[in-house]
Write a protein that holds these residues in place. Structure first.
Motif, PDB file in Angstrom:
ATOM      1  N   VAL A  84      -9.555  40.790  27.987  1.00 57.84           N
ATOM      2  CA  VAL A  84     -10.992  41.038  28.083  1.00 57.84           C
ATOM      3  C   VAL A  84     -11.293  42.335  27.353  1.00 57.84           C
ATOM      4  O   VAL A  84     -10.945  43.414  27.822  1.00 57.84           O
ATOM      5  N   PRO A  85     -11.907  42.272  26.175  1.00 61.25           N
ATOM      6  CA  PRO A  85     -12.222  43.499  25.441  1.00 61.25           C
ATOM      7  C   PRO A  85     -13.326  44.279  26.138  1.00 61.25           C
ATOM      8  O   PRO A  85     -14.126  43.718  26.892  1.00 61.25           O
ATOM      9  N   GLY A  86     -13.358  45.580  25.896  1.00 59.28           N
ATOM     10  CA  GLY A  86     -14.373  46.412  26.537  1.00 59.28           C
ATOM     11  C   GLY A  86     -14.868  47.505  25.631  1.00 59.28           C
ATOM     12  O   GLY A  86     -14.297  47.763  24.561  1.00 59.28           O
ATOM     13  N   TRP A  87     -15.944  48.156  26.063  1.00 55.18           N
ATOM     14  CA  TRP A  87     -16.529  49.271  25.304  1.00 55.18           C
ATOM     15  C   TRP A  87     -16.956  50.387  26.233  1.00 55.18           C
ATOM     16  O   TRP A  87     -17.459  50.150  27.336  1.00 55.18           O
ATOM     17  N   ASP A 126      -7.817  46.527  28.331  1.00 52.96           N
ATOM     18  CA  ASP A 126      -8.285  47.116  27.082  1.00 52.96           C
ATOM     19  C   ASP A 126      -8.880  48.492  27.315  1.00 52.96           C
ATOM     20  O   ASP A 126      -9.835  48.643  28.079  1.00 52.96           O
ATOM     21  N   GLY A 127      -8.330  49.490  26.654  1.00 51.45           N
ATOM     22  CA  GLY A 127      -8.963  50.802  26.653  1.00 51.45           C
ATOM     23  C   GLY A 127     -10.211  50.740  25.806  1.00 51.45           C
ATOM     24  O   GLY A 127     -10.153  50.375  24.640  1.00 51.45           O
ATOM     25  N   PRO A 128     -11.358  51.073  26.385  1.00 52.36           N
ATOM     26  CA  PRO A 128     -12.616  50.800  25.670  1.00 52.36           C
ATOM     27  C   PRO A 128     -12.839  51.734  24.492  1.00 52.36           C
ATOM     28  O   PRO A 128     -12.889  52.952  24.662  1.00 52.36           O
ATOM     29  N   PRO A 129     -12.978  51.199  23.283  1.00 49.14           N
ATOM     30  CA  PRO A 129     -13.390  52.052  22.162  1.00 49.14           C
ATOM     31  C   PRO A 129     -14.824  52.505  22.383  1.00 49.14           C
ATOM     32  O   PRO A 129     -15.570  51.861  23.114  1.00 49.14           O
ATOM     33  N   TYR A 130     -15.196  53.586  21.749  1.00 52.04           N
ATOM     34  CA  TYR A 130     -16.539  54.123  21.943  1.00 52.04           C
ATOM     35  C   TYR A 130     -17.528  53.366  21.070  1.00 52.04           C
ATOM     36  O   TYR A 130     -17.265  53.103  19.890  1.00 52.04           O
ATOM     37  N   ALA A 131     -18.656  53.016  21.644  1.00 53.54           N
ATOM     38  CA  ALA A 131     -19.658  52.185  20.955  1.00 53.54           C
ATOM     39  C   ALA A 131     -20.499  53.049  20.022  1.00 53.54           C
ATOM     40  O   ALA A 131     -21.676  53.287  20.259  1.00 53.54           O
ATOM     41  N   ASN A 132     -19.860  53.509  18.962  1.00 58.53           N
ATOM     42  CA  ASN A 132     -20.578  54.394  18.041  1.00 58.53           C
ATOM     43  C   ASN A 132     -19.918  54.332  16.673  1.00 58.53           C
ATOM     44  O   ASN A 132     -18.836  54.866  16.479  1.00 58.53           O
ATOM     45  N   GLY A 133     -20.539  53.656  15.722  1.00 58.06           N
ATOM     46  CA  GLY A 133     -20.047  53.629  14.353  1.00 58.06           C
ATOM     47  C   GLY A 133     -19.147  52.454  14.055  1.00 58.06           C
ATOM     48  O   GLY A 133     -18.618  51.792  14.954  1.00 58.06           O
ATOM     49  N   ALA A 134     -18.966  52.198  12.759  1.00 52.28           N
ATOM     50  CA  ALA A 134     -18.105  51.104  12.315  1.00 52.28           C
ATOM     51  C   ALA A 134     -16.657  51.410  12.656  1.00 52.28           C
ATOM     52  O   ALA A 134     -16.250  52.570  12.762  1.00 52.28           O
ATOM     53  N   GLU A 165     -17.142  36.632  24.359  1.00 50.84           N
ATOM     54  CA  GLU A 165     -18.450  36.274  24.907  1.00 50.84           C
ATOM     55  C   GLU A 165     -18.738  36.987  26.218  1.00 50.84           C
ATOM     56  O   GLU A 165     -19.881  37.077  26.650  1.00 50.84           O
ATOM     57  N   HIS A 166     -17.691  37.489  26.861  1.00 52.48           N
ATOM     58  CA  HIS A 166     -17.874  38.156  28.158  1.00 52.48           C
ATOM     59  C   HIS A 166     -17.055  39.441  28.206  1.00 52.48           C
ATOM     60  O   HIS A 166     -16.166  39.583  29.047  1.00 52.48           O
ATOM     61  N   PRO A 167     -17.325  40.386  27.329  1.00 50.71           N
ATOM     62  CA  PRO A 167     -16.590  41.653  27.383  1.00 50.71           C
ATOM     63  C   PRO A 167     -17.078  42.487  28.558  1.00 50.71           C
ATOM     64  O   PRO A 167     -18.072  42.167  29.195  1.00 50.71           O
ATOM     65  N   TYR A 168     -16.359  43.532  28.851  1.00 51.51           N
ATOM     66  CA  TYR A 168     -16.902  44.491  29.815  1.00 51.51           C
ATOM     67  C   TYR A 168     -17.448  45.678  29.033  1.00 51.51           C
ATOM     68  O   TYR A 168     -16.934  46.060  27.988  1.00 51.51           O
ATOM     69  N   ARG A 169     -18.522  46.236  29.541  1.00 54.61           N
ATOM     70  CA  ARG A 169     -19.145  47.409  28.940  1.00 54.61           C
ATOM     71  C   ARG A 169     -19.427  48.395  30.075  1.00 54.61           C
ATOM     72  O   ARG A 169     -19.942  48.005  31.118  1.00 54.61           O
ATOM     73  N   GLU A 179     -17.803  41.969  15.799  1.00 55.31           N
ATOM     74  CA  GLU A 179     -17.572  41.088  14.650  1.00 55.31           C
ATOM     75  C   GLU A 179     -16.414  41.580  13.796  1.00 55.31           C
ATOM     76  O   GLU A 179     -15.634  40.772  13.270  1.00 55.31           O
ATOM     77  N   ASP A 180     -16.291  42.896  13.666  1.00 51.74           N
ATOM     78  CA  ASP A 180     -15.181  43.448  12.890  1.00 51.74           C
ATOM     79  C   ASP A 180     -13.845  43.192  13.577  1.00 51.74           C
ATOM     80  O   ASP A 180     -12.837  42.914  12.915  1.00 51.74           O
ATOM     81  N   PHE A 181     -13.805  43.302  14.898  1.00 54.98           N
ATOM     82  CA  PHE A 181     -12.567  43.022  15.623  1.00 54.98           C
ATOM     83  C   PHE A 181     -12.195  41.539  15.525  1.00 54.98           C
ATOM     84  O   PHE A 181     -11.022  41.189  15.347  1.00 54.98           O
ATOM     85  N   LYS A 182     -13.176  40.676  15.644  1.00 50.72           N
ATOM     86  CA  LYS A 182     -12.917  39.238  15.518  1.00 50.72           C
ATOM     87  C   LYS A 182     -12.416  38.902  14.122  1.00 50.72           C
ATOM     88  O   LYS A 182     -11.556  38.042  13.947  1.00 50.72           O
ATOM     89  N   ARG A 183     -12.954  39.603  13.120  1.00 49.31           N
ATOM     90  CA  ARG A 183     -12.528  39.357  11.739  1.00 49.31           C
ATOM     91  C   ARG A 183     -11.055  39.685  11.548  1.00 49.31           C
ATOM     92  O   ARG A 183     -10.380  39.118  10.674  1.00 49.31           O
ATOM     93  N   LEU A 184     -10.509  40.562  12.372  1.00 50.11           N
ATOM     94  CA  LEU A 184      -9.095  40.910  12.293  1.00 50.11           C
ATOM     95  C   LEU A 184      -8.202  39.846  12.924  1.00 50.11           C
ATOM     96  O   LEU A 184      -6.974  39.993  12.927  1.00 50.11           O
ATOM     97  N   GLY A 185      -8.811  38.779  13.440  1.00 48.63           N
ATOM     98  CA  GLY A 185      -8.022  37.717  14.053  1.00 48.63           C
ATOM     99  C   GLY A 185      -7.678  37.969  15.507  1.00 48.63           C
ATOM    100  O   GLY A 185      -6.774  37.324  16.051  1.00 48.63           O
ATOM    101  N   VAL A 186      -8.379  38.903  16.141  1.00 50.80           N
ATOM    102  CA  VAL A 186      -8.100  39.233  17.540  1.00 50.80           C
ATOM    103  C   VAL A 186      -8.773  38.194  18.435  1.00 50.80           C
ATOM    104  O   VAL A 186      -9.991  38.001  18.375  1.00 50.80           O
ATOM    105  N   LEU A 187      -7.977  37.536  19.261  1.00 55.37           N
ATOM    106  CA  LEU A 187      -8.498  36.549  20.205  1.00 55.37           C
ATOM    107  C   LEU A 187      -8.739  37.221  21.552  1.00 55.37           C
ATOM    108  O   LEU A 187      -7.904  37.973  22.046  1.00 55.37           O
ATOM    109  N   GLY A 188      -9.892  36.950  22.145  1.00 54.30           N
ATOM    110  CA  GLY A 188     -10.210  37.517  23.450  1.00 54.30           C
ATOM    111  C   GLY A 188     -11.479  36.903  23.981  1.00 54.30           C
ATOM    112  O   GLY A 188     -12.104  36.044  23.349  1.00 54.30           O
ATOM    113  N   ASP A 189     -11.873  37.352  25.145  1.00 53.38           N
ATOM    114  CA  ASP A 189     -13.094  36.837  25.762  1.00 53.38           C
ATOM    115  C   ASP A 189     -14.289  37.601  25.193  1.00 53.38           C
ATOM    116  O   ASP A 189     -14.969  38.373  25.884  1.00 53.38           O
TER     117      ASP A 189
END
Length: 969
Positions: A102-105, A65-73, A158-162, A146-156
């Protein structure tokens, strides 16, 4: 209701005797209300862990996963990106892979610092900035997750990388150490992109180009030695008007960066160009011969060429700064203008425009810097009057304390007053801008840390790479698959032409460059490599904040601490995100099944997927770091998608107000519509979306859902363990349906293999509407509804529909995840999530059967057109009221005859007759018979049974006898 239970004298309710479809699967999806329940269930049931357990030991597929930036909706671009990734991972999971996600930020960097400064001001200490930045990033991640999960995206989830996790921060320092060991890191004073708003250097990745208004200016530099100038052109002397002092001799430069003129330190000419001395009323001017006419026109001067010479002959000439005579020799300190500008030779000079002479301010241009240093200018002598916030130092005569952009009119004014400005003109041109702030940047010389692209000696090298970093990266590109393929040339060109990578920044919120520099010499401490190890351990235990609190005395001891200063630089954020493979794929997120990576060292992801702008961003930095560490790319494949645009092709943006908010769409239409929109779009280009486009997507969704509802309804009373019909006993059209499904599955799985989704959606919609809705299911209804519930005829149809449902739910699950899971819970509740399954095994399609029924369908379409023409004229009502006679050539006739009495069921007519002929012809006549109240066929035997006077013989048999026999349809 049977005859025995019907009240005496009442008419039979034959509708109650039909096998009408029944399913709790609703026609309306009611997606906005029901989807959150599935998100909650997936989370509470631990579906992601179930997926891992289900594929324990299976071959792995890793989309890093290319990490999206942790800033804003999140915006719709985020939604497109995450849905594409989710579809790929799910399609690979269904193919039998252990497809981990494994999602990341991305958590460090300037945008977060800016957010904190807006809220708390610019006077925060480094410790305070770091603490507030970490808290802010944590909040942003929680919201985006929460917004990504709402899109139906399945991933870990609970244990993302940051990137701000302590282990990742420490791992980044260890990766940095390894890059140093391989000889790629050096420190130097070089011009780098500099953003005044960032207050820091920028990497090539952080630059975008936009139009900027500038003033061009032609500036005269007076010759310092008239004799030397004459000799260079083979003259005994310059004209008398010059030697007498009536006129002066100049060379002229042309530039669009007026603000660099105060820092001029040299001039450059091309050794192979021919230059001319031109006598004009303003003086003798030295210009490129090919540009003389254009220049004189621009200066509104007449002139004649008095001599020419190759650029090689001009080497060593000296000219005076254009403001040489404006201040006395003692004024201005180091920034005074009574200085000379030697003329150097440089291949980067051209005669395409300008004057053929380039003015050189080495602090503000890479070519200028390289030329001046190559000709002996010491870096300590390079003039750099522009401060980090864009304001000239106070000591600069005339312009001190002014911002460089605002100083341009004043510079033009002073040059004009000094009689050194020959022409000026306002232009609009493409100019580099900061990716984040959208403001113009400059090149500015600064002492920075670089990763070297080409040959050179590094500090503390102990395991030198076999090739230059540029060579390694270009080689790696050749071993990478690109989707679409044109991404290869784009990335290759960027790598081939890029400068050294400036990796240091002058900020607070980021991974430190844990160096100690000698206060006098600037050299690194001799124990630097051990210090890096210690810094990594400190950061792993307490984060970057722990290193910030460490003093030189803590690390070096009192004696060395007096000699060395602790660096306050940080590694730029592209080093952060570019090195994530080092942390994630090597086991930061290893579970009971082992590392995510395919190798213990130098792991490769199967795929990186981001927007096409990441050829100069994450793809680029990841490639360089992996090559610096392991001599190859961190990925086997690169997939790029376009930007989200409106229906007019304009990029979605807040300023234009043309964006689509994914949260609002989910609340109004459902996230499933976003998913289907993404899947149905050709992501290789920009992805258009607006309310009208989404409305069409909703219509497409309904067609698929209605088909699925029909399938579920007609197998609701079917138990595959007791009711299924063997392959040899299936009716011919049922065997065709499964053969067509197998053929179709091979097509779409090939698309999934190539990460192509829009052909899958388009073909699935055609399959549902044409193969199923308009043909197979249309033909099937009579048999499903009117034959005996447990008859071979009906069970054969249900067997085929059961296999079709198994297959279709899997085909659609990667993109219509909520709908597939909803249907699967009704269809096969005992088997858990649909995503635990693999694609349904279907027998190899019978090519002969498919070819035969392709011809049958062609004749059926002709029959339908003929019936419709008669119906339009009022000759018949429904097709069942028609009797058709088909005239056909021998080959077609043989195929149709093979269907026997079942041909009328294929045509959905009450009778079908055949006769030979040379070509296809259809005759339609209304039947003369009565309509059966139960099956609606018009037949001669309606009323043959006095006890059931309103139904036909086949219905009587299906209700009270042995049932009709079907063989083909």
């Amino acid at each position: 209701m049977t005859d025995a239970t019907r009240p005496e004298g009442s008419a039979p309710d034959y509708r109650a005797t039909l096998n009408l479809p029944d399913t709790p699967f609703p026609m309306r999806g009611d997606l906005p209300k029901r989807e959150p329940g599935w998100v909650k269930a997936w989370n509470e049931d631990g579906v992601y862990k179930q997926l891992r357990d289900a594929r324990c030991g299976a071959p792995k597929f890793i989309l890093h996963d290319g990490p999206p930036y942790a800033n804003g909706a999140i915006h719709m671009g985020h939604a497109v990106n995450k849905v594409l990734k989710d579809m790929i991972v799910k399609s690979r999971q269904l193919s039998g892979f252990d497809a981990q996600y494994v999602p990341g930020w991305d958590c460090h960097g300037l945008p977060i610092e800016n957010a904190i400064e807006k809220k708390h001001g610019r006077s925060l200490s480094r410790d305070d900035m770091q603490a507030k930045s970490r808290a802010y990033a944590t909040e942003q991640i929680a919201q985006q997750r929460e917004d990504f999960k709402r899109l139906g995206v399945l991933g870990d989830w609970e244990h993302p990388y940051r990137t701000m996790d302590h282990a990742n921060e420490a791992g980044e320092i260890r990766a940095f150490k390894r890059v140093i060991e391989r000889g790629f890191v050096y420190r130097g004073l070089k011009p780098v992109y500099w953003c005044f708003d960032c207050g820091s250097s920028l990497a090539e990745f952080e630059i975008e180009y936009a139009d900027k208004k500038s003033d061009t200016l032609d500036v005269a530099f007076e010759a310092d030695d008239l004799g030397a100038l004459a000799a260079a052109f083979g003259l005994a002397a310059l004209p008398d008007s010059v030697t007498s002092g009536a006129k002066k001799a100049f060379t002229v430069i042309w530039t669009t960066t007026a603000w660099t003129i105060p820092a001029n330190q040299a001039l450059n000419a091309h050794p192979e160009l021919t230059y001319a001395l031109v006598d004009t009323p303003r003086g003798v001017l030295m210009l490129a011969e090919d540009l003389v006419a254009k220049c004189l026109e621009r200066y509104q001067l007449e002139g004649s060429v008095i001599a020419t010479a190759k650029g090689e002959a001009l080497k060593g000439l000296v000219f005076r700064h254009p403001l040489f005579d404006t201040v006395s020799a003692e004024d201005g300190g180091p920034y005074g203008y009574r200085r000379k500008s030697p003329l150097y030779l440089a291949d980067y000079v051209t005669a395409a425009d300008g004057t053929g002479i380039v003015h050189s301010a080495p602090a503000y241009g890479v070519d200028d810097f390289n030329s001046c240093v190559a000709h002996g200018l010491k870096t300590d002598d390079i003039l750099n009057p522009v401060q980090g916030h864009g304001v000239y130092v106070d000591a600069l005569p005339f312009f001190g304390g002014q911002h460089i952009w605002k100083a341009v009119p004043r510079i033009l004014e002073v040059l004009a007053q000094s009689d050194r400005l020959l022409a000026t003109q306002a232009i609009t041109h493409s100019y580099p801008h900061c990716w984040r702030h959208k403001t113009p940047v400059i090149y500015r010389a600064a002492a920075q840390w670089f990763i070297r692209m080409d040959e050179g000696e590094g500090v503390f090298t102990k395991d030198k790479a076999p090739k230059t970093l540029r060579q390694l990266a270009l080689d790696a590109i050749e071993h990478t698959r690109f989707y679409p393929e044109n991404g290869k040339a784009r990335l290759r060109d960027m790598i081939a032409g890029r400068p050294d990578w400036c990796i240091s920044r002058q900020r607070s919120w980021g991974v430190p460059v844990p160096f100690f520099l000698h206060k006098v010499t600037g050299e690194l401490h001799p124990d630097t490599m051990a210090i890096l190890d210690r810094a990594a351990d400190i950061v792993e235990a307490g984060g970057i904040e722990a290193w910030s609190r460490v003093t030189a005395e803590d690390i070096l001891g009192a004696e060395d601490a007096a000699l060395y200063a602790k660096s306050s630089d940080i590694l730029e954020v592209w080093f952060d995100s570019g090195s994530t493979f080092w942390h994630v794929l090597r086991g930061t997120h290893a579970d009971s099944h082992g590392s995510l990576g395919h190798h213990d060292e130098g792991p490769e992801a199967d795929l990186y997927l981001e927007g096409h702008d990441q050829h100069r961003g994450w793809f680029h930095s990841s490639l360089l770091l992996a090559c610096a560490l392991f001599d190859r790319a961190p990925y086997r494949g690169l997939l790029t998608h376009g930007f989200t645009v409106d229906s007019q092709g304009r990029k979605m943006s807040k300023s234009l107000g043309n964006g689509i908010d994914p949260q609002q769409v989910s609340q109004k239409l459902g996230a499933e519509i976003i998913r289907l929109w993404v899947a149905a779009s050709d992501y290789s280009g920009d992805i258009a979306g607006d309310d009208k486009i989404l409305a069409r997507v909703v219509d497409g969704y309904r067609r698929i859902r209605n088909t699925l509802r029909f399938l579920l309804a007609n197998v609701s009373d079917f138990d595959v363990t007791t009711d299924s019909v063997g392959a040899d006993e299936l009716l011919e059209v049922d065997r065709w349906a499964l053969a067509r499904a197998a053929e179709f599955q091979a097509e779409i799985l090939a698309h999934y293999e190539r990460y192509e989704f829009h052909p899958v959606v388009a073909k699935l919609q055609v399959f549902c509407s044409e193969d199923l809705g308009a043909f197979y299911l249309d033909v099937l209804k009579d048999r499903l509804y009117t034959t005996a519930p447990g008859s071979v005829a009906r069970r054969s149809a249900q067997t085929a529909l059961w296999h079709l449902t198994q297959s279709m739910l899997r085909w659609m699950a990667p993109f219509l995840s909520f709908t597939a899971e909803e249907a699967w819970a009704l269809f096969a509740p005992e088997h858990g999530s649909i995503f635990l399954q693999t694609y349904w095994p279907l027998a190899t399609p019978d090519a002969g059967l498919l070819a035969k029924w392709a011809q049958v369908r062609a004749v059926r379409e002709a029959v339908n057109k003929a019936i419709e023409a008669v119906r339009t004229e009022g000759g018949v009502g429904s097709s069942l009221q028609a009797e058709v006679t088909v005239t056909a050539a021998p080959e077609t006739l043989e195929i149709l005859r093979s269907l026997g009495e079942d041909l009328k069921f294929v045509f959905i007519t009450s009778a079908a007759r055949l006769q030979p002929g040379e070509s296809l012809a259809i005759e339609v006549n209304p039947t003369a018979h009565a309509k059966c109240e139960r099956c609606w066929h018009w037949r001669a035997d309606v009323g043959h049974d006095a006890a059931h006077p309103t139904i036909c013989g086949r219905c009587t048999s299906n209700l009270h006898g042995d049932g009709e026999t079907r063989r083909h349809a």
